[in-house]
Motif scaffolding. Structure first.
Motif, mmCIF file in Angstrom:
data_model
loop_
_atom_site.group_PDB
_atom_site.id
_atom_site.type_symbol
_atom_site.label_atom_id
_atom_site.label_comp_id
_atom_site.label_asym_id
_atom_site.label_seq_id
_atom_site.Cartn_x
_atom_site.Cartn_y
_atom_site.Cartn_z
ATOM 1 N N ALA A 4 0.889 -1.161 0.000
ATOM 2 C CA ALA A 4 0.000 0.000 0.000
ATOM 3 C C ALA A 4 0.922 1.205 0.000
ATOM 4 C CB ALA A 4 -0.893 0.010 1.229
ATOM 5 N N ILE A 5 0.683 2.133 -0.910
ATOM 6 C CA ILE A 5 1.532 3.315 -1.030
ATOM 7 C C ILE A 5 0.652 4.552 -0.918
ATOM 8 C CG2 ILE A 5 3.093 4.617 -2.522
ATOM 9 C CD1 ILE A 5 4.043 2.005 -3.688
ATOM 10 N N THR A 6 1.069 5.456 -0.044
ATOM 11 C CA THR A 6 0.376 6.727 0.122
ATOM 12 C C THR A 6 1.348 7.846 -0.212
ATOM 13 O OG1 THR A 6 0.984 6.989 2.448
ATOM 14 C CG2 THR A 6 -1.030 5.755 1.973
ATOM 15 N N TYR A 7 0.817 8.957 -0.693
ATOM 16 C CA TYR A 7 1.709 10.070 -1.034
ATOM 17 C C TYR A 7 1.041 11.397 -0.740
ATOM 18 C CZ TYR A 7 -1.006 9.967 -5.397
ATOM 19 O OH TYR A 7 -2.022 9.961 -6.321
ATOM 20 N N ASP A 8 1.882 12.351 -0.413
ATOM 21 C CA ASP A 8 1.468 13.734 -0.178
ATOM 22 C C ASP A 8 2.493 14.596 -0.908
ATOM 23 O OD1 ASP A 8 0.407 16.089 0.719
ATOM 24 O OD2 ASP A 8 0.999 15.813 2.802
ATOM 25 N N VAL A 9 2.122 15.074 -2.079
ATOM 26 C CA VAL A 9 3.043 15.809 -2.950
ATOM 27 C C VAL A 9 2.423 17.166 -3.257
ATOM 28 C CG1 VAL A 9 4.229 15.791 -5.173
ATOM 29 C CG2 VAL A 9 3.901 13.648 -3.923
ATOM 30 N N SER A 10 3.166 18.224 -2.977
ATOM 31 C CA SER A 10 2.616 19.578 -3.066
ATOM 32 C C SER A 10 2.516 20.115 -4.500
ATOM 33 C CB SER A 10 3.442 20.540 -2.215
ATOM 34 O OG SER A 10 4.790 20.519 -2.623
ATOM 35 N N ASP A 11 3.480 19.833 -5.333
ATOM 36 C CA ASP A 11 3.524 20.371 -6.690
ATOM 37 C C ASP A 11 2.649 19.532 -7.631
ATOM 38 O OD1 ASP A 11 4.954 22.181 -8.738
ATOM 39 O OD2 ASP A 11 5.290 20.153 -9.523
ATOM 40 N N LEU A 67 2.111 -5.263 2.911
ATOM 41 C CA LEU A 67 0.941 -5.913 3.478
ATOM 42 C C LEU A 67 1.154 -7.423 3.490
ATOM 43 C CD1 LEU A 67 -1.842 -3.871 1.639
ATOM 44 C CD2 LEU A 67 -0.883 -3.476 3.914
ATOM 45 N N CYS A 68 1.305 -7.990 4.677
ATOM 46 C CA CYS A 68 1.468 -9.435 4.801
ATOM 47 C C CYS A 68 0.130 -10.126 4.495
ATOM 48 C CB CYS A 68 1.954 -9.794 6.204
ATOM 49 S SG CYS A 68 0.747 -9.438 7.499
ATOM 50 N N SER A 69 0.157 -11.429 4.356
ATOM 51 C CA SER A 69 -1.068 -12.168 4.037
ATOM 52 C C SER A 69 -2.141 -11.958 5.086
ATOM 53 C CB SER A 69 -0.762 -13.664 3.915
ATOM 54 O OG SER A 69 0.104 -13.887 2.846
ATOM 55 N N ALA A 70 -1.755 -11.986 6.350
ATOM 56 C CA ALA A 70 -2.735 -11.785 7.426
ATOM 57 C C ALA A 70 -3.337 -10.385 7.339
ATOM 58 C CB ALA A 70 -2.077 -12.002 8.783
ATOM 59 N N CYS A 71 -2.512 -9.398 7.006
ATOM 60 C CA CYS A 71 -3.012 -8.020 6.867
ATOM 61 C C CYS A 71 -3.996 -7.917 5.705
ATOM 62 C CB CYS A 71 -1.862 -7.050 6.645
ATOM 63 S SG CYS A 71 -0.710 -6.945 8.019
ATOM 64 N N GLN A 72 -3.676 -8.580 4.608
ATOM 65 C CA GLN A 72 -4.552 -8.540 3.440
ATOM 66 C C GLN A 72 -5.896 -9.173 3.764
ATOM 67 O OE1 GLN A 72 -2.643 -9.872 -0.263
ATOM 68 N NE2 GLN A 72 -0.699 -9.575 0.797
ATOM 69 N N ASP A 73 -5.858 -10.297 4.481
ATOM 70 C CA ASP A 73 -7.092 -10.989 4.842
ATOM 71 C C ASP A 73 -7.927 -10.186 5.831
ATOM 72 O OD1 ASP A 73 -6.331 -13.070 3.196
ATOM 73 O OD2 ASP A 73 -5.518 -14.294 4.836
ATOM 74 N N ALA A 74 -7.284 -9.314 6.596
ATOM 75 C CA ALA A 74 -7.977 -8.531 7.614
ATOM 76 C C ALA A 74 -8.408 -7.150 7.113
ATOM 77 C CB ALA A 74 -7.075 -8.378 8.843
ATOM 78 N N THR A 75 -8.212 -6.868 5.833
ATOM 79 C CA THR A 75 -8.578 -5.575 5.282
ATOM 80 C C THR A 75 -10.097 -5.473 5.144
ATOM 81 O OG1 THR A 75 -6.527 -5.427 4.056
ATOM 82 C CG2 THR A 75 -8.317 -4.036 3.297
ATOM 83 N N THR A 76 -10.639 -4.363 5.580
ATOM 84 C CA THR A 76 -12.075 -4.113 5.496
ATOM 85 C C THR A 76 -12.304 -2.822 4.728
ATOM 86 O OG1 THR A 76 -12.395 -5.135 7.664
ATOM 87 C CG2 THR A 76 -14.168 -3.729 6.853
ATOM 88 N N ASP A 77 -13.196 -2.861 3.760
ATOM 89 C CA ASP A 77 -13.586 -1.666 3.016
ATOM 90 C C ASP A 77 -14.954 -1.221 3.511
ATOM 91 O OD1 ASP A 77 -11.447 -1.256 1.131
ATOM 92 O OD2 ASP A 77 -12.107 -3.091 0.135
ATOM 93 N N LEU A 78 -15.063 0.044 3.856
ATOM 94 C CA LEU A 78 -16.331 0.634 4.270
ATOM 95 C C LEU A 78 -16.685 1.745 3.299
ATOM 96 C CD1 LEU A 78 -15.573 1.002 8.082
ATOM 97 C CD2 LEU A 78 -16.830 -0.848 6.971
ATOM 98 N N GLY A 79 -17.948 1.928 3.019
ATOM 99 C CA GLY A 79 -18.353 3.015 2.145
ATOM 100 C C GLY A 79 -18.401 2.609 0.689
ATOM 101 N N ASP A 80 -18.323 3.603 -0.153
ATOM 102 C CA ASP A 80 -18.457 3.434 -1.592
ATOM 103 C C ASP A 80 -17.267 2.673 -2.168
ATOM 104 O OD1 ASP A 80 -19.652 3.720 -4.053
ATOM 105 O OD2 ASP A 80 -19.056 5.810 -4.327
#
Length: 90
Positions: A4-11, A67-80
């Motif tokens: 999982a990659i997150t970014y905060d880039v100003s330009d 994201l390890c296998s256990a993390c992937q299996d424990a992922t929950t999506d809420l919303g749209d």
């Protein structure tokens, strides 16, 4: 490996480059968040590309989470569902 990659880039131009680079490797999940299934070799290449596309002196940051296998299996999506197309890149 799954990342999982997150970014905060100003330009705007740098943000577009980061977005398009990540798009080649994985799926856009929500604003500034991607998930990728990637090899170790591709991860090194990706990190090199991303590092060249940001300006840390401007406060730009990219975080990479493995994201390890256990993390992937424990992922929950809420919303749209995630959008099919980009909407946050100018």
């Amino acid at each position: 490996m799954r990342l999982a990659i997150t970014y905060d880039v100003s330009d705007d131009a740098n943000r577009r480059r980061v977005y398009r680079t990540l798009e080649r490797y994985g799926a856009w999940k929500q604003y500034s968040v991607f998930e990728l299934e990637i090899s170790k070799t591709d991860r090194v290449e990706l990190e090199d590309q991303l590092e060249s596309q940001i300006s840390p002196s401007d406060g730009d940051r990219i975080r990479i989470y493995r994201l390890c296998s256990a993390c992937q299996d424990a992922t929950t999506d809420l919303g749209d569902e995630p959008p099919d197309e980009q909407s946050n890149v100018i």
